[in-house]
Each structure stands twice: as structure tokens, then as C-alpha cells.
Design a protein around this motif. Structure first.
Motif, PDB file in Angstrom:
ATOM      1  N   ASP A  86      83.118  -6.323 152.665  1.00 45.88           N
ATOM      2  CA  ASP A  86      81.912  -5.625 152.203  1.00 45.88           C
ATOM      3  C   ASP A  86      82.315  -4.843 150.952  1.00 45.88           C
ATOM      4  O   ASP A  86      82.822  -3.723 151.029  1.00 45.88           O
ATOM      5  N   THR A 101      80.470   3.878 157.390  1.00 45.44           N
ATOM      6  CA  THR A 101      79.958   3.045 156.308  1.00 45.44           C
ATOM      7  C   THR A 101      78.444   3.183 156.271  1.00 45.44           C
ATOM      8  O   THR A 101      77.848   3.849 157.128  1.00 45.44           O
ATOM      9  N   PHE A 102      77.838   2.525 155.273  1.00 43.11           N
ATOM     10  CA  PHE A 102      76.381   2.460 155.220  1.00 43.11           C
ATOM     11  C   PHE A 102      75.891   1.571 156.369  1.00 43.11           C
ATOM     12  O   PHE A 102      76.552   0.609 156.750  1.00 43.11           O
ATOM     13  N   ALA A 136      73.886  -0.798 156.754  1.00 41.97           N
ATOM     14  CA  ALA A 136      73.689  -2.246 156.580  1.00 41.97           C
ATOM     15  C   ALA A 136      74.875  -3.083 157.059  1.00 41.97           C
ATOM     16  O   ALA A 136      74.688  -4.211 157.512  1.00 41.97           O
ATOM     17  N   THR A 137      76.090  -2.547 156.962  1.00 40.80           N
ATOM     18  CA  THR A 137      77.279  -3.318 157.352  1.00 40.80           C
ATOM     19  C   THR A 137      77.159  -3.798 158.799  1.00 40.80           C
ATOM     20  O   THR A 137      77.345  -4.981 159.094  1.00 40.80           O
ATOM     21  N   SER A 165      70.008  -8.958 147.928  1.00 40.18           N
ATOM     22  CA  SER A 165      70.538  -7.607 148.169  1.00 40.18           C
ATOM     23  C   SER A 165      71.941  -7.717 148.753  1.00 40.18           C
ATOM     24  O   SER A 165      72.357  -8.805 149.183  1.00 40.18           O
ATOM     25  N   GLY A 166      72.623  -6.596 148.816  1.00 38.26           N
ATOM     26  CA  GLY A 166      73.922  -6.565 149.476  1.00 38.26           C
ATOM     27  C   GLY A 166      73.785  -6.850 150.967  1.00 38.26           C
ATOM     28  O   GLY A 166      74.646  -7.481 151.572  1.00 38.26           O
ATOM     29  N   THR A 167      72.687  -6.371 151.541  1.00 37.17           N
ATOM     30  CA  THR A 167      72.436  -6.619 152.967  1.00 37.17           C
ATOM     31  C   THR A 167      72.281  -8.120 153.222  1.00 37.17           C
ATOM     32  O   THR A 167      72.865  -8.660 154.167  1.00 37.17           O
ATOM     33  N   SER A 185      76.756  -5.644 146.253  1.00 38.95           N
ATOM     34  CA  SER A 185      75.371  -5.204 146.072  1.00 38.95           C
ATOM     35  C   SER A 185      75.185  -4.758 144.630  1.00 38.95           C
ATOM     36  O   SER A 185      76.085  -4.162 144.038  1.00 38.95           O
ATOM     37  N   ALA A 224      80.265  -3.888 148.592  1.00 35.54           N
ATOM     38  CA  ALA A 224      79.023  -3.355 148.011  1.00 35.54           C
ATOM     39  C   ALA A 224      79.303  -2.164 147.098  1.00 35.54           C
ATOM     40  O   ALA A 224      78.591  -1.945 146.123  1.00 35.54           O
ATOM     41  N   GLN A 225      80.344  -1.378 147.431  1.00 38.47           N
ATOM     42  CA  GLN A 225      80.633  -0.183 146.634  1.00 38.47           C
ATOM     43  C   GLN A 225      81.821  -0.385 145.702  1.00 38.47           C
ATOM     44  O   GLN A 225      82.151   0.509 144.942  1.00 38.47           O
ATOM     45  N   LYS A 268      74.943   1.368 142.513  1.00 36.22           N
ATOM     46  CA  LYS A 268      76.298   0.819 142.738  1.00 36.22           C
ATOM     47  C   LYS A 268      77.023   0.690 141.392  1.00 36.22           C
ATOM     48  O   LYS A 268      76.389   0.739 140.347  1.00 36.22           O
ATOM     49  N   TYR A 327      79.236   9.922 155.033  1.00 35.43           N
ATOM     50  CA  TYR A 327      78.004   9.729 155.771  1.00 35.43           C
ATOM     51  C   TYR A 327      77.922  10.819 156.825  1.00 35.43           C
ATOM     52  O   TYR A 327      78.933  11.087 157.479  1.00 35.43           O
ATOM     53  N   LEU A 360      75.642  -9.909 153.185  1.00 35.03           N
ATOM     54  CA  LEU A 360      76.358  -9.810 154.463  1.00 35.03           C
ATOM     55  C   LEU A 360      75.751 -10.738 155.503  1.00 35.03           C
ATOM     56  O   LEU A 360      76.456 -11.422 156.251  1.00 35.03           O
ATOM     57  N   VAL A 378      85.204  -2.722 154.914  1.00 33.92           N
ATOM     58  CA  VAL A 378      84.383  -2.108 153.865  1.00 33.92           C
ATOM     59  C   VAL A 378      85.308  -1.410 152.874  1.00 33.92           C
ATOM     60  O   VAL A 378      86.236  -0.705 153.273  1.00 33.92           O
ATOM     61  N   PHE A 395      72.379  -2.897 143.933  1.00 32.68           N
ATOM     62  CA  PHE A 395      71.461  -1.755 144.036  1.00 32.68           C
ATOM     63  C   PHE A 395      71.748  -0.846 142.829  1.00 32.68           C
ATOM     64  O   PHE A 395      72.911  -0.718 142.419  1.00 32.68           O
TER      65      PHE A 395
HETATM   66  C1  LIG Z   1      74.792  -0.444 149.566  1.00 26.47           C
HETATM   67  C2  LIG Z   1      75.589  -1.001 150.655  1.00 26.47           C
HETATM   68  C3  LIG Z   1      75.179  -2.148 151.368  1.00 26.47           C
HETATM   69  C4  LIG Z   1      73.830  -2.773 151.229  1.00 26.47           C
HETATM   70  O1  LIG Z   1      73.478  -3.143 149.929  1.00 26.47           O
HETATM   71  P1  LIG Z   1      71.921  -3.276 149.559  1.00 26.47           P
HETATM   72  O2  LIG Z   1      71.976  -3.982 148.232  1.00 26.47           O
HETATM   73  O3  LIG Z   1      71.367  -1.889 149.473  1.00 26.47           O
HETATM   74  O4  LIG Z   1      71.263  -4.082 150.601  1.00 26.47           O
HETATM   75  C5  LIG Z   1      76.042  -2.658 152.324  1.00 26.47           C
HETATM   76  N1  LIG Z   1      77.224  -2.082 152.588  1.00 26.47           N
HETATM   77  C6  LIG Z   1      77.638  -0.976 151.937  1.00 26.47           C
HETATM   78  C7  LIG Z   1      78.977  -0.405 152.265  1.00 26.47           C
HETATM   79  C8  LIG Z   1      76.827  -0.386 150.967  1.00 26.47           C
HETATM   80  O5  LIG Z   1      77.238   0.712 150.354  1.00 26.47           O
END
Ligand SMILES: *Cc1c(COP(=O)(O)O)cnc(C)c1O
Length: 390
Positions: A175, A83-84, A86-87, A57-59, A199, A177-178, A204, A334, A62, A149, A201
Motif C-alpha cells: 500500500d 493506517t487509513f 481503506a487498507t 482511486s487508491g482504494t 493513490s 498510497a502515501q 498525496k 490516526y 487495493l 503500508v 488523491f
Molecule cells: C489515501 C490512502 C488510501 C486510499 O486512497 P484513495 O485514493 O483515497 O482511495 C489507502 N491507503 C492509504 C494508506 C492511504 O493513505
């Protein structure tokens, strides 16, 4: 109308996806099958990095990146509160302290000038220089790195952030992820820090049919650590463990899906530019109740989201209600900056610490965004937003 339409894309490539998945069912190597290596090579080449390490995963991407720098309870990591979750979660999960820094009002990304102030505040043990968590002032704690991010797909200000990282001896984790597919002065996202984390997901820009992620780096020794941490801190032999790691591998079936989706991905990034450009020309006008996102010269956004701000004096709930009544889906990314999350209450941040993030959390919202969004739908969205009933 869908917020993110994954079915149009699937219709385009359904047969090829099924054939890729069938190949995995035939060879049966569900963990670390041949598709994993193929995907890693293809995406490393695309981003212009030497090494790509796929993960669950993106998490996890990181987390693995931070683990590879040996991050633990005596460390502080600078990141954005807008940010989301998870960061900053990855930082806290390792016992380290997230030090938040407010965002630039135009790009929504971390403000480099404020990064320098936060570094100074921790070094001087003085929260009057910049708000920092009480734990970061206790002494014995040092800032080790930055996680920037690329929010909504737009790369952060890497020219400035990279310089700050070098001058202060910090590592820089991107980061992304997006932002997979985005660019900063000709360089692809994923390659903009010491380690880039993305990520896959499903929602994305490049998404699989489950969870997935990837780390990119051109540092071979970090890549070796990433690969080791990914599978229980494995050493050179399978049953030798040289560090405490995780089970963070990507499934072979997800890699197969991604290999097929990657075939049309560069084209989809161009389609996203067109969709975003149409929104901006429809919504830039004086009669528009929203401020459109600004993309600085030299940048290419992957347009994971098209996020707008309700103009000063305009009520966001009213705009969201108009869209909802017309059957147009929206989302708020957010609604709560991370320093207001209960899980981070122990950091001791207060209201007013990050004014731009706090204000934007009340004004921002995102419109439907995907490569297959039709011009007619966008015209209707703009018209409804402007209060013309349709
Ligand atoms: C989606 C996202 C993540 C986490 O990715 P996952 O694959 O859902 O674990 C981390 N940081 C940002 C900015 C995200 O948008």
C-alpha cells in the motif's frame, strides 16, 4: 499557513495544466484516452515495474489487487491497524478477514517479527501466540497475503517482509498510497511487493484534481487480471465478461493533470527532503516536546506527512492548542487504530492487543508538510511547539 499547500504548485504549472486539459477537451476521449497509456508507461518506468494499471482511486487499486489474487471469504490477509481505513476495508469488502499486526515503534510501519507470530497463531489456531480474530481460528481459513503500508511516505521493512512472504507462500501487496516517490535500498515504492498500489488523491505526494490510483506489477498475468477487473471483468472482447469486476477506470482528465504534475515531481521529492530535514534539525533538541520521525539507513521517505510523537509525559492536546492559537494547522493520523473502529467490531479485538498502535494514536500528530513550505514558517512552528509565544 496551510497544512498542504496545493496552490503554490498550481501557480508554477497552471498554464501547462490548462493546455493539457484543453487537449483532452479537444480530442474528447474522456474514458481511456491517450493520456492514460502515456501516464501508465511513464510511471511504470519511474517505479521500475513492467506494468502499470491506472484506476479510479487508491482504494480501488487495493481492491483490484486483492481481486486479482482471487481473495474471498475463506481468506485472511495480514495488515497493520495503524493506517487509513481503506487498507483493511478493501480486505473486508471482499469478505476476507483482516488480521492486524502491531507496528514498529520507530518507523510506524508493520513489524515483521509480529507478522510471523500472527501467521503462526492462525496456523496453530492459538490466539495465545498472537491476538487474531475469532473468525481466523474457526478453521478452514488460511492466510493468503500481506498488505504492508508505507506510512507517511516511508517504505515498510521490505527486506524482512518479502522473505516472510516467500517462506510462507504469501503474496505481498504494497500500500504505497502515501509513499509514491519513496525508496527502499535504491528501489522505488510501487515496486516493493508483488503488486504496488498508490493513490493520486489531491493531498498525496503525487495528486490529481479528483480521485485516482494505480497498481504496479511486473507479473504479466496479474496485470491482465487487474485490467480485466478494472472494467467489469472484461474478456478479450468488449462485450464478453469472464469474471465479476468493477467500473474502476481513471478519468482521462486526471491522467492529463498527473502527466503535467509528474514533470516536476522528482524535484518536489527533493524539496520534501529539505523541508523534512529542516523540521528534524529544529525539533531534535532536548527542549523539544516531540520525538521526530526516524528514517532508517537505506530508505527515502516521500514525506506525505511529517508526523511527530508528543514526548512521554507531554500532553498532546496542549501542543495542538498552542499550534492552533498561533494559526498553525495540524492533523492527527490516526486517532483510532483500525481494531477499535466500529466497522471492525465483529473481528473481536480487544484493548491491549496492539499496544504500540494504541499508545501512538494518543501521542501522534502531523505538522504542515508540502514541498513549498518556507524555512521561516518552520522556524515559527518549532518555536510555538517549544512554548515560545509567537
Ligand atoms: C489515501 C490512502 C488510501 C486510499 O486512497 P484513495 O485514493 O483515497 O482511495 C489507502 N491507503 C492509504 C494508506 C492511504 O493513505
Amino acid at each position: 499557513m496551510q497544512f498542504i499547500d496545493l496552490s503554490s504548485q498550481q501557480k508554477r504549472i497552471r498554464d501547462k495544466l490548462e493546455s493539457r486539459i484543453r487537449t483532452v477537451l479537444d480530442h474528447g476521449q474522456y474514458i481511456m484516452g491517450p493520456e492514460i497509456g502515456k501516464l501508465e508507461s511513464a510511471l511504470a518506468a519511474y517505479t521500475g515495474t513492467k506494468c502499470a494499471v491506472s484506476c479510479a482511486s487508491g482504494t480501488d487499486a487495493l481492491l483490484l489487487a486483492l481481486m486479482s489474487y482471487g481473495i474471498g471469504p475463506r481468506d485472511a490477509i495480514i495488515t497493520t491497524p495503524f493506517t487509513f481505513f481503506a487498507t483493511a476495508e478493501a480486505i473486508a469488502l471482499l469478505g476476507a478477514v483482516p488480521v492486524f499486526v502491531d507496528i514498529d515503534p520507530v518507523t510506524f510501519n508493520i513489524d515483521p517479527v509480529l507478522i510471523e507470530m500472527a501467521i503462526e497463531a492462525v496456523a496453530a489456531g492459538n490466539p495465545r501466540v498472537y491476538p487474531v480474530p475469532a473468525r481466523a481460528l474457526e478453521g478452514g481459513l488460511s492466510v493468503r497475503g500481506i498488505i504492508s503500508v508505507d506510512l507517511f511516505g516511508l517504505p515498510a521493512d521490505y527486506n524482512a517482509i518479502d522473505t516472510i512472504a516467500r517462506e510462507n507462500g504469501l503474496f505481498l501487496i504494497e500500500d504505497a498510497a502515501q509513499s509514491f516517490g519513496g525508496e527502499c535500498f535504491g528501489r522505488k515504492t510501487g515496486s516493493l511487493g508483488d503488486v504496488g498500489c498508490t493513490s493520486f488523491f489531491p493531498a498525496k505526494p503525487l495528486g490529481c484534481y479528483g480521485d485516482g490510483g494505480m497498481c504496479f506489477t511486473s507479473d504479466n498475468s496479474i496485470a491482465d487480471k487487474l485490467r480485466s477487473f478494472r472494467v467489469h471483468g472484461q474478456g478479450s472482447d468488449k462485450y464478453e465478461n469472464v469474471r465479476i469486476g468493477i467500473n474502476g477506470r481513471m478519468d482521462t482528465i486526471q491522467a492529463a493533470v498527473l502527466l503535467e504534475k509528474f514533470e516536476i515531481f522528482p524535484e518536489e521529492i527533493l524539496m520534501r527532503q529539505e523541508v523534512a530535514g529542516r523540521y528534524t534539525s529544529l525539533l531534535r533538541s532536548d527542549d523539544s516536546p516531540v520525538v521526530c520521525p526516524g528514517i532508517p539507513d537505506g530508505y527515502l521517505s516521500a514525506w506525505a506527512q511529517y508526523s511527530v510523537l508528543a514526548k512521554e509525559g507531554v500532553e498532546r492536546p496542549e501542543l495542538l492548542r498552542r499550534l492552533k492559537d498561533a494559526g498553525i494547522p495540524t492533523a492527527v493520523y490516526y486517532p483510532k487504530p483500525l481494531h477499535f473502529q466500529e466497522a471492525f467490531a465483529d473481528l473481536g479485538y480487544m484493548e491491549g492487543d496492539f499496544p504500540v498502535s494504541e499508545q501512538y494514536a494518543k501521542r501522534i500528530f502531523s505538522l504542515p508538510m508540502h514541498p513549498y513550505l518556507q524555512a521561516g514558517d518552520q522556524e515559527r512552528i518549532a518555536s510555538v511547539l517549544k512554548g515560545n509565544s509567537q
